[in-house]
Motif scaffolding. Structure first.
Motif: not given
Ligand code: DI6
Ligand code: FE
Length: 409
Positions: A64-66, A340-351, A367-375
């Motif tokens: 699950a990701t945001p 040359r972004l790392t995959p972690g940086e790229a995923l933070a980049g679209v979330t 995180a608790a309190g965040q809008r429940a948008d989940i994939v």
């Protein structure tokens, strides 16, 4: 009191995108959702024993990701420019195409000529394609109307398309995208109109969440951009900027000076521009689709952005000229391979960082309190989202707490 969730997702590995660990990973996690919000996130073994739920979903080991956030698009327009793509490949030059009324001008003509219904119908498949890959929030710019009525019409169409497809939207007024034919040779007069009429009209009608401009040798000068920004702030709208895409005009520093939410493209941004962005907290939005389509060779200064701690977002730039892209997953791959972004940086980049580029802090992480948008994704590790070139491993999408089945584009 025992928590009673509306939806409880168990059996998922979570890329929460919080904290310092890569991806904010929680193996064998669970997500409790109440209404539109995430109410509980953690390892499944820590879930309160007596937690109850109206609906349960066993993710069977999915990740699950945001929900993904595409924070820079121009996806509302009519027509397309496949003819120009073809002409370029059979010997025409950009100058010839422009002289023949092509380029942005062609899209402005088609967009002005389209009815509201036609504009919405033409744009809907593009947003539906993004949504099918887990995009739950999208930014859509105007910029193909280039007069007050048509810019406002484009912004209203953006809201309608988003409501139709079920994606949350932020709209950006980009009246300062190009000089319309009526103002040929008189860019300052057009900027007068934008500041005096278009920005007040869009702000007054509540149609725009931000204001953007194209600051470039072939766009508007820093002085003209300043005027647009001053008018935007005077009407309570934050700003963003197409900055330093084709040359260093000092766009990044100018954006930072106005506390811009983001500066976008940045291929030619200098060290001083990056330092100014770092001080202002301006997000760097990287657009590998445009870099690729233009066959650019100078990549944005990712190492320097990283060194200064400037948050980097990644977006499609979906537009008919320089990035006819409707896949944010493909942009993840291209951000890694080309920039040359790392995959972690790229995923933070679209979330997380993409949400920040829109000035939104209630999404982009699990995180608790965040809008429940989940994939939910059929992948063995988060890096797989960046590794693939094409394909969509999405299994399910939760939009503001509501589970929707996977949809094919
Ligand atoms: N930068 C670009 O590359 C595009 N707009 C912008 O501000 C071009 C958009 C188009 O060609 O239609
Ligand atoms: Fe753009």
């Amino acid at each position: 009191m025992s928590p009673a969730f509306d939806l409880l997702i168990t059996g998922a590995h979570l890329a929460t995108m919080t904290g310092d660990a890569p991806y904010g990973e929680i193996r064998d996690g669970a997500l409790g959702i109440s209404g539109e919000r995430i109410a509980w996130v953690g390892a499944q073994r820590d879930l309160p024993r007596d937690a109850s739920a109206h609906r349960r979903l066993d993710a069977h080991g999915a990740w699950a990701t945001p929900g993904l956030v595409d924070c820079h698009t121009h996806l509302v327009y009519a027509g397309n420019r496949a003819n120009e793509f073809e002409a370029l490949l059979t010997g025409a030059t950009y100058a010839e195409i422009a002289q023949a009324g092509g380029g942005i001008k062609a899209t402005v003509g088609a967009t002005r000529a389209a009815s509201d219904e036609e504009l919405v119908a033409a744009s809907r498949p593009r947003l539906a394609a993004l949504a099918s890959e887990g995009v739950t929030t999208v930014e859509i710019k105007s910029g193909y109307g280039l007069d007050t009525a048509n810019e406002c019409r484009q912004l209203a169409a953006a809201r309608r398309v988003a409501a139709d497809v079920g994606v949350d939207v932020r709209t950006t007024l980009l009246a300062a995208h190009a000089v319309p034919a009526e103002f040929a040779g008189r860019p300052d007069d057009y900027i007068d109109l934008v500041c005096r009429e278009t920005i007040p009209a869009a702000a007054g009608a509540g149609l725009a969440d931000a204001v953007d401009a194209f600051c470039e040798t072939i766009g508007f000068t820093p002085a003209q951009t300043r005027r647009v920004f001053a008018a935007a702030l005077a009407h309570g709208l934050p700003v963003k900027l197409h900055a330093d895409q084709l040359s260093d005009t000092g766009g990044a520093a100018l954006a930072a000076e106005f506390d811009a939410l983001s500066a976008d493209h940045l291929e030619y941004t200098s060290e001083a521009g990056i330092a100014a962005m770092a001080r202002a907290g301006t997000v760097a939005v990287l657009l590998p689709g445009a870099f690729y389509a233009l066959r650019e060779t100078r990549a944005p200064p990712v190492a320097a952005l990283r060194a200064r701690g400037v948050p980097m977002a990644v977006a499609t730039d979906c537009n008919p000229g320089t990035s006819p892209a409707t896949s944010l997953l493909l942009m993840l791959n291209m951000a890694c391979t080309l920039f040359r972004l790392t995959p972690g940086e790229a995923l933070a980049g679209v979330t997380r960082h993409a949400a920040r580029a829109l000035g939104i802090n209630d999404r982009g992480t699990l995180a608790a309190g965040q809008r429940a948008d989940i994939v939910l994704w059929d992948i063995a590790s988060p890096a797989e989202l960046c590794y693939r070139i094409g394909g969509n491993p999405g299994r399910g999408i939760v939009r503001a707490g509501r589970l929707s089945e996977r949809r094919e584009p």
